[in-house]
Scaffold this motif. Sequence first.
Motif, mmCIF file in Angstrom:
data_model
loop_
_atom_site.group_PDB
_atom_site.id
_atom_site.type_symbol
_atom_site.label_atom_id
_atom_site.label_comp_id
_atom_site.label_asym_id
_atom_site.label_seq_id
_atom_site.Cartn_x
_atom_site.Cartn_y
_atom_site.Cartn_z
ATOM 1 N N UNK A 1 -12.220 -10.297 -4.238
ATOM 2 C CA UNK A 1 -11.590 -8.654 -4.037
ATOM 3 C C UNK A 1 -10.367 -8.253 -4.954
ATOM 4 N N UNK A 2 -9.356 -9.504 -4.639
ATOM 5 C CA UNK A 2 -8.234 -9.125 -5.602
ATOM 6 C C UNK A 2 -8.234 -9.657 -7.100
ATOM 7 N N UNK A 3 -9.230 -11.180 -7.362
ATOM 8 C CA UNK A 3 -9.257 -11.392 -8.767
ATOM 9 C C UNK A 3 -10.383 -10.525 -9.501
ATOM 10 N N UNK A 4 -10.519 -9.806 -8.739
ATOM 11 C CA UNK A 4 -11.604 -9.000 -9.430
ATOM 12 C C UNK A 4 -10.159 -7.836 -10.177
ATOM 13 N N UNK B 1 0.688 -5.307 -10.987
ATOM 14 C CA UNK B 1 -0.039 -6.329 -11.567
ATOM 15 C C UNK B 1 0.328 -7.182 -10.288
ATOM 16 N N UNK B 2 2.042 -7.495 -10.590
ATOM 17 C CA UNK B 2 2.797 -8.595 -9.316
ATOM 18 C C UNK B 2 1.958 -8.445 -7.873
ATOM 19 N N UNK B 3 1.973 -6.967 -7.566
ATOM 20 C CA UNK B 3 1.558 -6.367 -6.645
ATOM 21 C C UNK B 3 -0.127 -7.397 -6.177
ATOM 22 N N UNK B 4 -0.563 -7.180 -7.085
ATOM 23 C CA UNK B 4 -2.590 -7.963 -6.843
ATOM 24 C C UNK B 4 -2.595 -9.410 -7.321
ATOM 25 N N UNK B 5 -0.726 -10.428 -8.122
ATOM 26 C CA UNK B 5 -0.577 -11.768 -7.438
ATOM 27 C C UNK B 5 -0.482 -11.611 -6.476
ATOM 28 N N UNK B 6 0.200 -11.252 -5.753
ATOM 29 C CA UNK B 6 0.442 -11.587 -4.257
ATOM 30 C C UNK B 6 -0.757 -11.614 -3.410
ATOM 31 N N UNK B 7 -1.419 -10.192 -3.403
ATOM 32 C CA UNK B 7 -2.745 -10.641 -3.120
ATOM 33 C C UNK B 7 -3.540 -11.620 -2.881
ATOM 34 N N UNK C 1 0.787 -1.145 -0.017
ATOM 35 C CA UNK C 1 0.454 0.098 0.069
ATOM 36 C C UNK C 1 0.904 1.204 -0.113
ATOM 37 N N UNK C 2 2.185 1.245 0.639
ATOM 38 C CA UNK C 2 2.822 2.260 0.570
ATOM 39 C C UNK C 2 3.705 2.373 -0.813
ATOM 40 N N UNK C 3 3.479 1.478 -1.362
ATOM 41 C CA UNK C 3 4.379 1.806 -2.499
ATOM 42 C C UNK C 3 2.639 1.804 -3.591
ATOM 43 N N UNK C 4 1.744 1.035 -3.801
ATOM 44 C CA UNK C 4 0.999 1.598 -4.533
ATOM 45 C C UNK C 4 -0.249 2.236 -4.669
ATOM 46 N N UNK C 5 -0.141 2.638 -2.623
ATOM 47 C CA UNK C 5 -1.105 3.655 -2.793
ATOM 48 C C UNK C 5 -2.569 3.352 -3.376
ATOM 49 N N UNK C 6 -2.737 2.097 -2.834
ATOM 50 C CA UNK C 6 -4.333 1.572 -3.824
ATOM 51 C C UNK C 6 -5.301 1.400 -2.262
ATOM 52 N N UNK C 7 -6.379 1.578 -2.844
ATOM 53 C CA UNK C 7 -6.867 1.030 -1.113
ATOM 54 C C UNK C 7 -7.185 -0.125 -0.841
ATOM 55 N N UNK C 8 -7.494 -0.880 -1.989
ATOM 56 C CA UNK C 8 -7.292 -2.395 -1.902
ATOM 57 C C UNK C 8 -5.866 -2.465 -1.098
ATOM 58 N N UNK C 9 -5.544 -3.222 -0.737
ATOM 59 C CA UNK C 9 -3.879 -2.645 0.098
ATOM 60 C C UNK C 9 -4.190 -2.006 1.966
ATOM 61 N N UNK D 1 -5.384 -17.010 -0.887
ATOM 62 C CA UNK D 1 -5.369 -18.398 -1.344
ATOM 63 C C UNK D 1 -4.121 -19.373 -0.449
ATOM 64 N N UNK D 2 -3.320 -19.241 0.012
ATOM 65 C CA UNK D 2 -2.700 -20.209 0.848
ATOM 66 C C UNK D 2 -3.018 -19.929 2.507
ATOM 67 N N UNK D 3 -3.771 -18.636 2.665
ATOM 68 C CA UNK D 3 -4.336 -18.265 4.066
ATOM 69 C C UNK D 3 -5.519 -19.835 3.555
ATOM 70 N N UNK D 4 -6.412 -19.379 2.686
ATOM 71 C CA UNK D 4 -7.664 -20.452 3.098
ATOM 72 C C UNK D 4 -7.206 -21.505 3.432
ATOM 73 N N UNK D 5 -6.013 -22.022 2.510
ATOM 74 C CA UNK D 5 -5.466 -23.236 2.320
ATOM 75 C C UNK D 5 -5.574 -24.154 4.129
#
Length: 222
Positions: A187-190, A141-147, A79-87, A152-156
Amino acid sequence: MKNINHFKLFIIFTVFASVMLFISCSEDHNNEEDSIPISEETVDEETNTGTDLNQADYEALVFMLEEEKLARDTYEYLGNIWALNQFSNIKLSEETHINIVANLLEVYKIDYNLLPAGEFQNQNLQELYNQFAIQGKIDLANALQIGATIEDLDIVDLENFINVTTNTAIIDVFENLQCGSRNHLRSFITSIEKSGGTYTPQFLTENEYNLIINSSREQCKL
């Protein structure tokens, strides 16, 4: 008397968790997720409500405390890098998740230690954070993939812990953490798809992933 005191602590924790999570779990960038409070339920003292923890339960709680911290720290960094409210919004939700697991540890009188941002006692989580920090600053794009990968990992991981415990307090908390993670993943996939990208599940099976993505946002207790 000792069992009664533990029971009272559990009820207090449940009420506190309900309030905290009701306030802070509208976590995505559109603030679309509605929350409902966890209701107080009568608990049979003879069931496994968590007055005692076995080693597996102890390790699950300590691990998930740090995995939720991994999510929070990574989203704060991105979020500090991309200033995206989602993060920034989902980071607040992860902060709540950390507090809920921490409160459960306190109910069971388990000592824990949260290290500063970006630092982890679990070496595997430390390596993941280091990797995410490098990849996440390449582009959005990479940042969203990381999210998506984190959720994905957390759910499993939560599912694996749920499947091996009989502790109803842990199951209740972990199932609700899963609910939040499914909404975060959606949200991230959207956002990934809106930007023309795709995500391939890294930990969920293809079928599990599709069931989540093709279903509506959930109302979580957390």
